[in-house]
Design an enzyme around this catalytic site. Structure first.
Site, PDB file in Angstrom:
ATOM      1  N   ASP A  18       0.861  -1.251   0.001  1.00  0.00           N
ATOM      2  CA  ASP A  18       0.115   0.013  -0.121  1.00  0.00           C
ATOM      3  C   ASP A  18       0.928   1.194  -0.068  1.00  0.00           C
ATOM      4  O   ASP A  18       1.643   1.423   0.971  1.00  0.00           O
ATOM      5  CB  ASP A  18      -0.881   0.002   1.361  1.00  0.00           C
ATOM      6  CG  ASP A  18      -2.012   0.950   1.218  1.00  0.00           C
ATOM      7  OD1 ASP A  18      -2.232   1.617   0.207  1.00  0.00           O
ATOM      8  OD2 ASP A  18      -2.730   1.130   2.229  1.00  0.00           O
ATOM      9  N   ASP A 116      -2.765   2.483  -6.364  1.00  0.00           N
ATOM     10  CA  ASP A 116      -1.590   2.593  -5.175  1.00  0.00           C
ATOM     11  C   ASP A 116      -1.702   1.398  -4.320  1.00  0.00           C
ATOM     12  O   ASP A 116      -0.891   1.402  -3.282  1.00  0.00           O
ATOM     13  CB  ASP A 116      -1.958   3.813  -4.442  1.00  0.00           C
ATOM     14  CG  ASP A 116      -3.241   3.923  -3.771  1.00  0.00           C
ATOM     15  OD1 ASP A 116      -4.267   3.070  -4.011  1.00  0.00           O
ATOM     16  OD2 ASP A 116      -3.355   4.944  -2.832  1.00  0.00           O
ATOM     17  N   GLU A 117      -2.279   0.269  -4.613  1.00  0.00           N
ATOM     18  CA  GLU A 117      -2.181  -0.841  -3.714  1.00  0.00           C
ATOM     19  C   GLU A 117      -2.326  -2.169  -4.605  1.00  0.00           C
ATOM     20  O   GLU A 117      -3.214  -2.205  -5.641  1.00  0.00           O
ATOM     21  CB  GLU A 117      -3.290  -0.770  -2.601  1.00  0.00           C
ATOM     22  CG  GLU A 117      -4.514  -1.008  -2.929  1.00  0.00           C
ATOM     23  CD  GLU A 117      -5.466  -1.179  -1.675  1.00  0.00           C
ATOM     24  OE1 GLU A 117      -5.124  -2.040  -0.923  1.00  0.00           O
ATOM     25  OE2 GLU A 117      -6.325  -0.242  -1.663  1.00  0.00           O
TER      26      GLU A 117
END
Length: 364
Positions: A18, A116-117
């Protein structure tokens, strides 16, 4: 009493990565003058008449209680010195692609959850490294050295625990949850930290006296199933560190929806519109959870005679605004031909999804 078997696959090595305050971190990287200052990704309310929402913010801004989906107006009131940046999605996507290529050095079994993860299954990785913790550290090092950003990593034997672990120590943390430590780790967690437990479920669990993983562990399986249906089945297992969902390579979510089948048919317009509102709010919450915006709203109506109608409207701009979704879905329903048969199913689905910085206007 019906008893479902507990099957726990602890042989896998799963990493959840993350990125730390991703959009804001990219802006800080590219403009060092922003470091140490509260940065909010979203339109400046002073330029929009108080309209707009926060997409994300850096950790400095979070000290003031600012968070994603908060109105930009409230964010400004909490921190007048905050620096508002509209955001540059193309830049963020380019950086996201760069990070994805780093993941691919270690494994092709990568499931991106948003820009973003991602989850990585490194059980059988390309480099033959036995330690998932070592791989997580290498990924953190590579991202910092090559991209100039930090990320948090969670390592465990399933996705559920890896996700919780990555949230445990931020920013730039690394947390390992071994199978022998899972119950202890979960027992101490507030129930709202359990991934997938929404606000309404939290309220219901609190009403049942369930506040922590330890409390959840004490509840019989059939009690949870009686209260939550299939979700209760999952909760019972998650409290025991059991979740066998696979990492799905390069998963791309094409739609997000919410639908409900009614044992008691809906006839009254007030009841129908109330259910449309509930579905719209659920879809908006899911879009927020998955960091998605959508452009096409689809309404599905199934009547008592099993006639099913589906109609869609494509908006001029992306949205995840619950009120807008409700309005459009309501308008679609009003445009349908009248059917005297009661309604047994209503559903709203959002398609044409994109990962994007939220610069959605809100009437505030």
């Amino acid at each position: 009493m019906l008893i479902f078997p507990l099957i726990n696959d602890t042989s896998r090595k799963i990493i959840h990565i993350d990125m730390d305050a991703f959009f804001a971190a990219v802006e800080e990287r590219d403009n060092p003058a922003l470091k140490g200052k509260p940065v909010v990704i979203g339109k400046d309310p002073r330029e929009t008449g108080g309209r707009g929402v926060v997409s994300t913010c850096n950790y400095e801004a979070r000290k003031y209680g600012i968070h994603s989906a908060m109105s930009s107006k409230e964010a400004y009131e909490r921190c007048p010195k905050a620096i508002f940046i509209s955001g540059n999605y193309e830049k963020y996507r380019t950086v996201g692609d760069q990070i994805r290529r780093i993941f691919k050095r270690y494994t092709d079994v990568v499931e991106p959850m948003s820009i973003d993860e991602a989850y990585l299954d490194v059980t059988n990785n390309k480099l033959g490294i036995k330690s998932a913790v070592k791989i997580a550290k290498l990924i953190q090092h590579d991202i910092w050295k090559e991209v100039g950003l930090t990320c948090s990593a969670g390592v465990s034997y399933n996705k559920f625990l890896a996700k919780l672990a990555s949230d445990f120590e931020k920013p730039h943390g690394l947390t390992l949850v071994l199978k022998e430590d899972a119950l202890c780790f979960l027992a101490k967690l507030p129930i709202e930290k359990f991934h997938g437990v929404g606000k309404k479920s939290v309220e219901k669990l609190h009403d049942m006296g369930i506040y922590t993983g330890q409390d959840l562990l004490a509840v019989p399986e059939m009690t949870l199933i009686d209260h939550f249906g299939r979700f209760g089945f999952d909760l019972y297992r998650k409290a025991r560190g059991i979740s066998n969902s696979p990492v799905k390579s390069d998963r791309i979510r094409k739609s997000i929806g919410s639908e409900r089948t009614y044992a008691k048919l809906l006839y009254q317009e007030t009841d129908i519109k109330a259910e449309i509102s509930k579905n719209a709010k659920r879809v908006a919450a899911l879009l927020q959870d998955h960091k998605k915006l959508g452009k096409t709203i689809v309404l599905k109506v199934r009547y008592a005679d099993f006639t099913t109608l589906t109609k869609r409207v494509t908006l001029p701009e992306l949205t995840r605004n619950a009120a807008q979704i409700e309005q459009v879905a309501g308008d679609i329903f009003d445009s349908l031909s009248e059917n005297p048969a009661g309604i047994r199913l209503l559903g709203i689905t959002m398609t044409n999804l994109e990962d994007k910085v939220a610069d959605i206007s809100l009437d505030l």
